[in-house]
Design a protein around this motif. Structure first.
Motif, mmCIF file in Angstrom:
data_model
loop_
_atom_site.group_PDB
_atom_site.id
_atom_site.type_symbol
_atom_site.label_atom_id
_atom_site.label_comp_id
_atom_site.label_asym_id
_atom_site.label_seq_id
_atom_site.Cartn_x
_atom_site.Cartn_y
_atom_site.Cartn_z
ATOM 1 N N ARG A 205 0.812 -1.222 0.000
ATOM 2 C CA ARG A 205 0.000 0.000 0.000
ATOM 3 C C ARG A 205 0.841 1.267 0.000
ATOM 4 N NH1 ARG A 205 -4.947 -0.025 4.198
ATOM 5 N NH2 ARG A 205 -5.260 1.938 3.097
ATOM 6 N N ALA A 206 2.073 1.180 0.498
ATOM 7 C CA ALA A 206 2.905 2.376 0.639
ATOM 8 C C ALA A 206 3.490 2.797 -0.712
ATOM 9 C CB ALA A 206 4.030 2.110 1.628
ATOM 10 N N SER A 207 3.718 4.099 -0.843
ATOM 11 C CA SER A 207 4.302 4.627 -2.078
ATOM 12 C C SER A 207 5.790 4.349 -2.157
ATOM 13 C CB SER A 207 4.039 6.137 -2.174
ATOM 14 O OG SER A 207 4.533 6.802 -1.022
ATOM 15 N N ASP A 208 6.456 4.201 -1.009
ATOM 16 C CA ASP A 208 7.864 3.818 -0.985
ATOM 17 C C ASP A 208 8.155 3.085 0.318
ATOM 18 O OD1 ASP A 208 8.513 5.776 1.124
ATOM 19 O OD2 ASP A 208 8.274 7.283 -0.453
ATOM 20 N N TYR A 209 9.364 2.574 0.454
ATOM 21 C CA TYR A 209 9.708 1.746 1.612
ATOM 22 C C TYR A 209 9.761 2.541 2.914
ATOM 23 C CZ TYR A 209 10.715 -2.164 -1.471
ATOM 24 O OH TYR A 209 10.588 -3.188 -2.375
ATOM 25 N N LEU A 210 10.036 3.833 2.841
ATOM 26 C CA LEU A 210 10.049 4.653 4.051
ATOM 27 C C LEU A 210 8.642 4.760 4.633
ATOM 28 C CD1 LEU A 210 11.650 6.413 5.992
ATOM 29 C CD2 LEU A 210 11.226 8.372 4.473
ATOM 30 N N VAL A 211 7.651 4.956 3.755
ATOM 31 C CA VAL A 211 6.262 4.997 4.216
ATOM 32 C C VAL A 211 5.863 3.647 4.804
ATOM 33 C CG1 VAL A 211 3.867 5.310 3.479
ATOM 34 C CG2 VAL A 211 5.655 6.785 2.534
ATOM 35 N N ASP A 267 -6.478 0.875 9.590
ATOM 36 C CA ASP A 267 -6.733 1.176 8.185
ATOM 37 C C ASP A 267 -6.096 2.496 7.768
ATOM 38 O OD1 ASP A 267 -8.224 0.344 5.723
ATOM 39 O OD2 ASP A 267 -9.136 2.308 6.008
ATOM 40 N N ILE A 268 -6.205 3.520 8.617
ATOM 41 C CA ILE A 268 -5.678 4.832 8.221
ATOM 42 C C ILE A 268 -4.152 4.898 8.320
ATOM 43 C CG2 ILE A 268 -7.813 6.022 8.866
ATOM 44 C CD1 ILE A 268 -6.390 7.008 11.395
ATOM 45 N N ILE A 269 -3.542 3.989 9.104
ATOM 46 C CA ILE A 269 -2.076 4.019 9.163
ATOM 47 C C ILE A 269 -1.461 3.190 8.033
ATOM 48 C CG2 ILE A 269 -2.042 4.367 11.658
ATOM 49 C CD1 ILE A 269 -1.312 1.465 12.035
ATOM 50 N N GLY A 270 -2.319 2.559 7.206
ATOM 51 C CA GLY A 270 -1.804 1.896 6.008
ATOM 52 C C GLY A 270 -1.681 0.398 6.098
ATOM 53 N N ILE A 271 -2.317 -0.235 7.078
ATOM 54 C CA ILE A 271 -2.284 -1.708 7.150
ATOM 55 C C ILE A 271 -3.585 -2.222 6.522
ATOM 56 C CG2 ILE A 271 -1.941 -3.719 8.635
ATOM 57 C CD1 ILE A 271 0.425 -1.880 8.616
#
Length: 505
Positions: A205-211, A267-271
């Motif tokens: 879901r993340a745009s890059d590995y840092l996210v 959900d909002i933290i990206g999991i």
């Protein structure tokens, strides 16, 4: 938007609500009929629900344009079905969290841990080995090979804890050495697999590995917050609000709201929302059987209505019409890898723990149960474009095959004769370990007359001039409800059996 009634020329599926009700009725009735037909084969209801979805989906009935346009048309109706089924999935994962009693992790420590870790490591490694072939054949859009590899490994290593518990209950294996160790191993297996899957979802879901790193670290911090802050508060609240071992509507709403908030946060933290509901279910206190009472409140709605919706929706997304020889070969490969990894790993681990070959093979077969948890994982993979429709269909059929084979094979290799033999051996160990020379009374109790029975037993004991003991026995009938077997799995129950298990393993 509502349309006119049938008296004004409106159809029976005239608006979104009417269409959804028709879909719901068709799905529930159809899945129950198939489940009834599969009863002689001892198949769990999830198999019937997925088969119902396959029949209703594009592989069969939805390939007929008139049926598809009338019952499952594109547009708002499918969106409503998707939203409701995913909400049901979130409630189901909350129930799964309630089922996973943390005391399972302490039972048969050596055997459960060895079986679980081997049963994760070997299929995960084999899944990673075949992932390159699958990635080249069905490359997902905008998904890295690393994410795909982790996802395939996770999908291969899943054991469906709820389906396993249902099979153990139906086969009367819950209180046997095999059942106790399998439940402990499956609990560890599920927790580890969901942690791996949460990491994969965060990366995808993340745009890059840092996210992705931020999402993962925030999720870990949130789980720690649930364990160290929220759980003690829940326990304090429960102790003050519990009255005569009954769960009030206020307490029920308190825990459900907590599960929804937890799902929203993850959900909002990206999991994903299901991870929050699952984690909150694990954190619900086990004192006063709160988890069982809460499960009784919501499980019928979830199991009867919500789960058929979700798994039929999975079947609607499965396309088998385009299977060619190459896809069939990959299905055989994936199925063999799944069986060899899970069955082989768990069987070898059980044998190394000192079990007989028959018991070890039974453990391997039971731990290979994929069932509904596998379908949840596969749907997440399809939602996040990790799996293509073709690969999703291959894995759905694999999950059906492995789950379908479990009960018949267990009946053949570990039938009533073998269960009786192992039970006698276990009872001998229990008798040696717990031989009691005191004057003893066994009192059969229930919730209504526990105190009076115990008082009578205490009065009888008081007349004896020797050391004495009173044992309370509560008989609980098992049904196909999840909460029926949860009631026998408290931290203080079956202590003698578990002592025998530790001796055997």
């Amino acid at each position: 938007m509502a349309t006119g009634s049938v008296f004004e020329g409106g159809g029976v599926t005239g608006d979104v609500i009417a269409l959804f009700l028709v879909q719901l009725l068709l799905i529930v009735i159809f899945s129950r009929i198939i489940g009834f037909l599969l009863t002689p084969l001892k198949q769990p209801q999830v198999v019937a629900e997925v088969i119902a979805g396959l029949i209703l989906g594009p592989s069969a009935l939805c390939s007929i344009p008139a049926f598809k346009d009338t019952i499952f048309p594109e547009g708002d109706s499918v969106t409503v079905l998707n939203v409701v089924s995913n909400f049901g999935l979130m409630l189901f994962m909350f129930v799964v969290g309630l089922e996973l009693d943390p005391t399972f992790l302490a039972r048969g420590k050596r055997s459960s841990l060895l079986i679980s870790l081997t049963g994760i490591a070997l299929p995960f490694a084999l899944g990673c080995a075949v992932s390159l072939l699958l990635y080249n054949k069905y490359p997902p859009a905008n998904v890295s090979y690393a994410s795909f590899l982790l996802f395939i490994g996770c999908a291969m290593s899943i054991t469906a804890f709820p389906v396993l518990a249902r099979i153990l209950s139906e086969r009367k294996l819950l209180a046997t050495t095999v059942g106790v160790i399998c439940m402990g191993a499956a609990a560890i297996d599920d927790i580890v697999a969901w942690c791996i899957l949460a990491l994969v979802v965060a990366v995808v879901r993340a745009s890059d590995y840092l996210v992705a790193l931020w999402s993962t670290m925030t999720a870990i911090a949130f789980i720690i917050f649930l364990a160290k802050v929220v759980r003690p508060l829940m326990l304090r609240f429960a102790r003050r609000m519990m009255v005569n071992s009954h769960l009030s509507s206020h307490m029920c709403s308190f825990f459900l709201v907590g599960a929804l908030i937890s799902a929203w946060i993850t959900d909002i933290i990206g999991i994903h929302a299901i991870f929050g509901a699952f984690a909150f279910g694990i954190m619900v206190p086990r004192e006063h059987s709160i988890h069982r009472l809460l499960c009784e409140k919501i499980e019928d709605l979830v199991v009867t209505i919500m789960l058929p919706l979700y798994f039929t929706y999975s079947g609607l997304r499965t396309v088998l019409n385009n299977f060619d020889a190459e896809a069939g070969a990959l299905l055989v490969l994936v199925t063999v890898v799944a069986i060899v990894g899970k069955f082989g790993g768990c069987t070898i681990a059980a044998k190394l723990a000192g079990w007989k070959w028959r018991q070890s093979c039974t453990v391997g077969v039971l731990m290979n149960t994929k069932g509904l948890v596998e379908l949840v994982v596969l749907n997440l993979g399809l939602d996040y474009n990790v799996l293509t429709t073709e690969l999703f269909s291959i894995f759905v059929v694999m999950a059906l095959i492995t789950t379908f084979l479990t009960s018949p094979i267990v009946f053949v290799i570990y039938g009533p004769k073998h269960m009786a033999s192992d039970a006698a051996e276990l009872q001998a160990l229990v008798d040696v370990e717990h031989r009691d020379e005191r004057f003893s009374i066994l009192a059969c109790v229930n919730d209504q007359r526990t105190s009076s029975i115990i008082n009578v037993a205490a009065g009888i004991c008081s007349s004896k001039n020797k050391e004495r003991a009173i044992y309370a026995l509560r008989l609980t009938p098992l049904s196909d409800r999840v909460s029926s077997y949860m009631s026998i799995d408290g931290p203080s129950s079956n202590e003698a059996i578990l002592a025998g298990v530790s001796k055997l393993s």
